[in-house]
Design a protein around this motif. Structure first.
Motif, mmCIF file in Angstrom:
data_model
loop_
_atom_site.group_PDB
_atom_site.id
_atom_site.type_symbol
_atom_site.label_atom_id
_atom_site.label_comp_id
_atom_site.label_asym_id
_atom_site.label_seq_id
_atom_site.Cartn_x
_atom_site.Cartn_y
_atom_site.Cartn_z
ATOM 1 N N TRP A 4 35.804 43.619 37.669
ATOM 2 C CA TRP A 4 35.764 44.450 38.749
ATOM 3 C C TRP A 4 34.660 43.855 39.548
ATOM 4 O O TRP A 4 35.072 43.715 40.974
ATOM 5 C CB TRP A 4 35.303 45.659 38.136
ATOM 6 N N TYR A 57 39.505 43.945 43.062
ATOM 7 C CA TYR A 57 39.256 45.432 43.223
ATOM 8 C C TYR A 57 38.017 45.661 44.411
ATOM 9 O O TYR A 57 37.319 44.824 44.324
ATOM 10 C CB TYR A 57 38.836 46.000 41.920
ATOM 11 N N THR A 59 33.736 49.888 44.663
ATOM 12 C CA THR A 59 33.685 51.256 44.803
ATOM 13 C C THR A 59 33.987 51.838 43.461
ATOM 14 O O THR A 59 34.584 51.228 42.640
ATOM 15 C CB THR A 59 34.717 51.782 46.057
ATOM 16 N N GLU A 74 36.333 54.033 42.831
ATOM 17 C CA GLU A 74 37.760 54.194 42.893
ATOM 18 C C GLU A 74 38.457 52.884 42.274
ATOM 19 O O GLU A 74 39.196 52.733 41.698
ATOM 20 C CB GLU A 74 38.452 54.515 44.057
ATOM 21 N N GLY A 75 37.631 51.579 42.725
ATOM 22 C CA GLY A 75 38.124 50.626 42.437
ATOM 23 C C GLY A 75 37.748 50.158 41.151
ATOM 24 O O GLY A 75 38.631 49.749 40.240
ATOM 25 N N VAL A 120 37.590 52.494 38.710
ATOM 26 C CA VAL A 120 38.453 53.218 37.714
ATOM 27 C C VAL A 120 40.180 52.489 37.779
ATOM 28 O O VAL A 120 40.574 52.581 36.869
ATOM 29 C CB VAL A 120 38.529 54.864 38.466
ATOM 30 N N GLU A 121 40.355 52.001 38.808
ATOM 31 C CA GLU A 121 41.554 51.503 39.005
ATOM 32 C C GLU A 121 41.743 50.254 38.008
ATOM 33 O O GLU A 121 42.565 49.926 37.381
ATOM 34 C CB GLU A 121 41.873 50.661 40.344
#
Length: 214
Positions: free
Chosen positions: A157, A163, A166, A168-169, A171-172
């Motif tokens: 990450w 990604y 953030t 959210e990135g 988590v993704e």
């Protein structure tokens, strides 16, 4: 008579020297065996590629070898050094022979995040496997899988550019890695049980395998 007395007086010293020599030979034999096991098991990750299986989906002996090194090398430098060297050698072959199409030129030190994760797992072996039992090996193996998953994907990450930086990135990144995690768990568990079980059996049967002293 004088020669007899001299021999008698020197006898404890001679016995001590023989004991030290035998101990050193035993330690050297065990150290050599541990190094051989670390390299052979690590290099076994190349076997699927020899049969044309180019994706093992994280089913790998790496974490098990890291725990093994941390648990059994009495010298902590050896515990860190040999598993990492074995990892580097296996990566050198893997990246430049079987996966060369994914790299531009010679890949000397790819996937650095794996080295960081393996170093952490060696630390788990040193700290938590001073006494080797089956429940402890299983528990630490599961912990090693979690550490590997969290560490490697966090660094992907951070550095891959795949990604957004953030929450959210992040988590993704973890969510997309979850399908591979079950194979990480299974591989770490299988290799750990086999590796530790086989070595403990050998320790009970062969003197050369018995405990190394620091």
């Amino acid at each position: 008579m004088f020669l007899f007395l001299t021999f008698t007086l020197n006898l404890p010293h001679q016995i001590k020297l023989q004991f030290i020599e035998m101990t050193e030979k035993k330690i050297n034999a065990r150290l050599g065996i541990l190094i051989l096991i670390v390299f052979l098991v690590t290099l076994s990750r190349l076997v699927p590629y020899l049969f044309g299986i180019e994706e093992t989906f994280n089913f790998s002996p790496l974490a098990a070898v890291a725990l093994f090194g941390g648990a059994y090398f009495a010298n902590r430098i050896n515990a860190v050094l040999f598993p990492l060297i074995a990892l580097w050698v296996s990566n050198l072959i893997l990246d430049n022979v079987f996966l060369a199409q994914y790299y531009d030129g010679l890949a000397l030190f790819a996937n650095w995040e794996v080295y960081v994760a393996i170093l952490a797992i060696i630390g788990l072996g040193i700290a938590l496997l001073k006494k080797v039992t089956l429940p402890r090996v299983i528990g630490v193996s599961l912990l090693a899988s979690i550490v590997f998953f969290l560490a490697t994907n966090f660094m992907v990450w951070v550095s891959s550019g795949m990604y957004t930086h953030t929450f959210e990135g992040l988590v993704e990144c973890y969510v997309l890695a979850v399908p591979f995690f079950k194979n990480t768990l299974f591989g770490d568990l299988v290799f750990s049980i086999i590796l530790f079980g086989a070595f403990e059996w050998a320790v009970s049967r062969f003197p050369s395998f018995q405990a190394e002293t620091a």
